[in-house]
Write an enzyme that holds these catalytic residues in place. Structure first.
Site, PDB file in Angstrom:
ATOM      1  N   HIS A 188       9.904  44.998  55.792  1.00  0.00           N
ATOM      2  CA  HIS A 188      10.793  45.834  56.620  1.00  0.00           C
ATOM      3  C   HIS A 188      11.325  47.012  55.802  1.00  0.00           C
ATOM      4  O   HIS A 188      11.421  48.130  56.292  1.00  0.00           O
ATOM      5  CB  HIS A 188      11.960  45.008  57.161  1.00  0.00           C
ATOM      6  CG  HIS A 188      11.535  43.899  58.080  1.00  0.00           C
ATOM      7  ND1 HIS A 188      10.604  44.087  59.087  1.00  0.00           N
ATOM      8  CD2 HIS A 188      11.906  42.590  58.167  1.00  0.00           C
ATOM      9  CE1 HIS A 188      10.427  42.939  59.726  1.00  0.00           C
ATOM     10  NE2 HIS A 188      11.202  42.015  59.195  1.00  0.00           N
ATOM     11  N   LEU A 238      14.591  67.598  66.568  1.00  0.00           N
ATOM     12  CA  LEU A 238      14.069  66.292  66.989  1.00  0.00           C
ATOM     13  C   LEU A 238      15.208  65.370  67.455  1.00  0.00           C
ATOM     14  O   LEU A 238      16.257  65.314  66.829  1.00  0.00           O
ATOM     15  CB  LEU A 238      13.372  65.650  65.776  1.00  0.00           C
ATOM     16  CG  LEU A 238      12.954  64.188  65.922  1.00  0.00           C
ATOM     17  CD1 LEU A 238      11.777  64.056  66.885  1.00  0.00           C
ATOM     18  CD2 LEU A 238      12.577  63.593  64.554  1.00  0.00           C
ATOM     19  N   ASP A 253       5.064  47.285  64.218  1.00  0.00           N
ATOM     20  CA  ASP A 253       4.550  45.942  63.956  1.00  0.00           C
ATOM     21  C   ASP A 253       3.791  45.821  62.652  1.00  0.00           C
ATOM     22  O   ASP A 253       3.064  46.732  62.272  1.00  0.00           O
ATOM     23  CB  ASP A 253       3.538  45.551  65.044  1.00  0.00           C
ATOM     24  CG  ASP A 253       4.238  45.140  66.293  1.00  0.00           C
ATOM     25  OD1 ASP A 253       4.996  44.175  66.243  1.00  0.00           O
ATOM     26  OD2 ASP A 253       4.012  45.819  67.304  1.00  0.00           O
ATOM     27  N   ARG A 293       9.307  38.655  53.946  1.00  0.00           N
ATOM     28  CA  ARG A 293       9.165  39.537  55.109  1.00  0.00           C
ATOM     29  C   ARG A 293      10.078  40.776  55.019  1.00  0.00           C
ATOM     30  O   ARG A 293       9.699  41.878  55.400  1.00  0.00           O
ATOM     31  CB  ARG A 293       9.475  38.759  56.392  1.00  0.00           C
ATOM     32  CG  ARG A 293       8.484  37.643  56.691  1.00  0.00           C
ATOM     33  CD  ARG A 293       8.915  36.871  57.922  1.00  0.00           C
ATOM     34  NE  ARG A 293       9.023  37.751  59.082  1.00  0.00           N
ATOM     35  CZ  ARG A 293       7.999  38.113  59.844  1.00  0.00           C
ATOM     36  NH1 ARG A 293       6.796  37.649  59.593  1.00  0.00           N
ATOM     37  NH2 ARG A 293       8.181  38.912  60.860  1.00  0.00           N
TER      38      ARG A 293
HETATM   39  C1  FPP Z   1       8.053  44.185  63.473  1.00  0.00           C
HETATM   40  O1  FPP Z   1       7.175  43.676  62.477  1.00  0.00           O
HETATM   41  C2  FPP Z   1       9.150  44.929  62.847  1.00  0.00           C
HETATM   42  C3  FPP Z   1      10.471  44.675  63.035  1.00  0.00           C
HETATM   43  C4  FPP Z   1      10.971  43.606  63.910  1.00  0.00           C
HETATM   44  C5  FPP Z   1      11.500  45.479  62.333  1.00  0.00           C
HETATM   45  C6  FPP Z   1      11.241  46.953  62.191  1.00  0.00           C
HETATM   46  C7  FPP Z   1      12.358  47.557  61.462  1.00  0.00           C
HETATM   47  C8  FPP Z   1      12.251  48.433  60.451  1.00  0.00           C
HETATM   48  C9  FPP Z   1      10.961  48.995  59.945  1.00  0.00           C
HETATM   49  C10 FPP Z   1      13.516  48.822  59.804  1.00  0.00           C
HETATM   50  C11 FPP Z   1      13.763  50.286  59.739  1.00  0.00           C
HETATM   51  C12 FPP Z   1      14.097  50.923  61.027  1.00  0.00           C
HETATM   52  C13 FPP Z   1      14.816  52.046  61.115  1.00  0.00           C
HETATM   53  C14 FPP Z   1      14.926  52.714  62.417  1.00  0.00           C
HETATM   54  C15 FPP Z   1      15.497  52.656  59.979  1.00  0.00           C
HETATM   55  P1  FPP Z   1       7.060  42.115  62.340  1.00  0.00           P
HETATM   56  O2  FPP Z   1       8.242  41.636  61.564  1.00  0.00           O
HETATM   57  O3  FPP Z   1       6.915  41.523  63.702  1.00  0.00           O
HETATM   58  O4  FPP Z   1       5.782  41.905  61.470  1.00  0.00           O
HETATM   59  P2  FPP Z   1       4.618  40.852  61.778  1.00  0.00           P
HETATM   60  O5  FPP Z   1       4.087  41.199  63.129  1.00  0.00           O
HETATM   61  O6  FPP Z   1       3.645  41.124  60.688  1.00  0.00           O
HETATM   62  O7  FPP Z   1       5.244  39.487  61.688  1.00  0.00           O
END
Ligand code: FPP
Length: 222
Positions: A19, A113, A2, A15
């Protein structure tokens, strides 16, 4: 994982940039896990609920997933990492599934792992799909089949994977958010205000130190 969106906003960026940087935190945590002999690391990359995000963000995340899966093949080979993806496959694109399957097959015999990416996943989805498959087996057998906790766990998408010892929640959130509802029955929770793109080896180390100080009684008296 998150906090990617909030992290990006703080930098005045989109955003998806958050990511993208979040994948560097994924790398750092995998490295730490390999260095410290952690056997299983699961990452909640995309929930069933995340399908409701703006189409641009969903597409960007799926592209990032494809790029990461293909880009990390050599890392998996070098580090003996078994790669698994768990979630509702029916909603993922054919191209992504093809590549996920290829990398899963390629790494299936690796013994270090096990890296599990939860994609299009939710805990309630898993319990439902397990119940449906159990019901189908009963129908096929023409009778109610015996079922206990171990038997039910074998129908879950996480069959064969131990229940998590520690769940880390970043960015100050303190909810389970439909993650591994069955499997987290006795999991220890750790909360940190650190946003996922800032979460690095030292943060994982702190979480594990906190876990190591806890006493796990599983409902029993010491
Ligand atoms: C949540 O933060 C995050 C996500 C929905 C996406 C997570 C995905 C990655 C980090 C991509 C890489 C993953 C792999 C396995 C290679 P949020 O978007 O809800 O952020 P916020 O809470 O600040 O809005």
């Amino acid at each position: 994982m998150d906090g990617n969106g909030r992290w990006a906003k703080k930098q005045g960026k989109m955003r998806l940039y958050g990511h993208n940087v979040g994948t560097e935190s994924v790398r750092a945590c995998c490295e730490y896990a390999v260095e410290h002999g952690i056997r299983y690391l699961s990452l909640f990359a995309f929930s069933e609920e995340n399908w409701n995000r703006p189409q641009d963000e969903v597409n960007g995340l799926m592209e990032l997933m494809l790029k990461s899966v293909l880009g990390e093949r050599e890392t998996f080979r070098k580090n003996n990492i078994r790669f698994r993806v768990i979630g509702d496959r029916s909603r993922l694109s054919g191209q992504l599934l093809e590549n996920i399957d290829m990398v899963q097959d390629e790494t299936a015999s690796y013994t270090g792992l096990t890296l599990i990416v939860m994609l299009s996943y939710s805990g309630k989805w898993d319990i439902l799909q397990a119940s449906r498959r159990y019901a189908a087996d009963c129908l096929a057998a023409g009778k109610e089949l015996p079922l206990d906790e171990t038997g039910f766990a074998a129908y879950l998408a996480t069959a064969g994977i131990p229940d998590p010892d520690l769940m880390i929640r970043t960015s100050g959130e303190q909810r389970i958010s439909n993650y591994m509802l069955w499997q987290c029955a006795y999991t220890e929770f750790y909360y940190t205000p650190v946003l996922w793109p800032d979460f690095r080896k030292n943060d994982l180390e702190l979480a594990i130190q906190s876990y190591n100080r806890r006493e796990r009684r599983y409902g029993k008296v010491e």
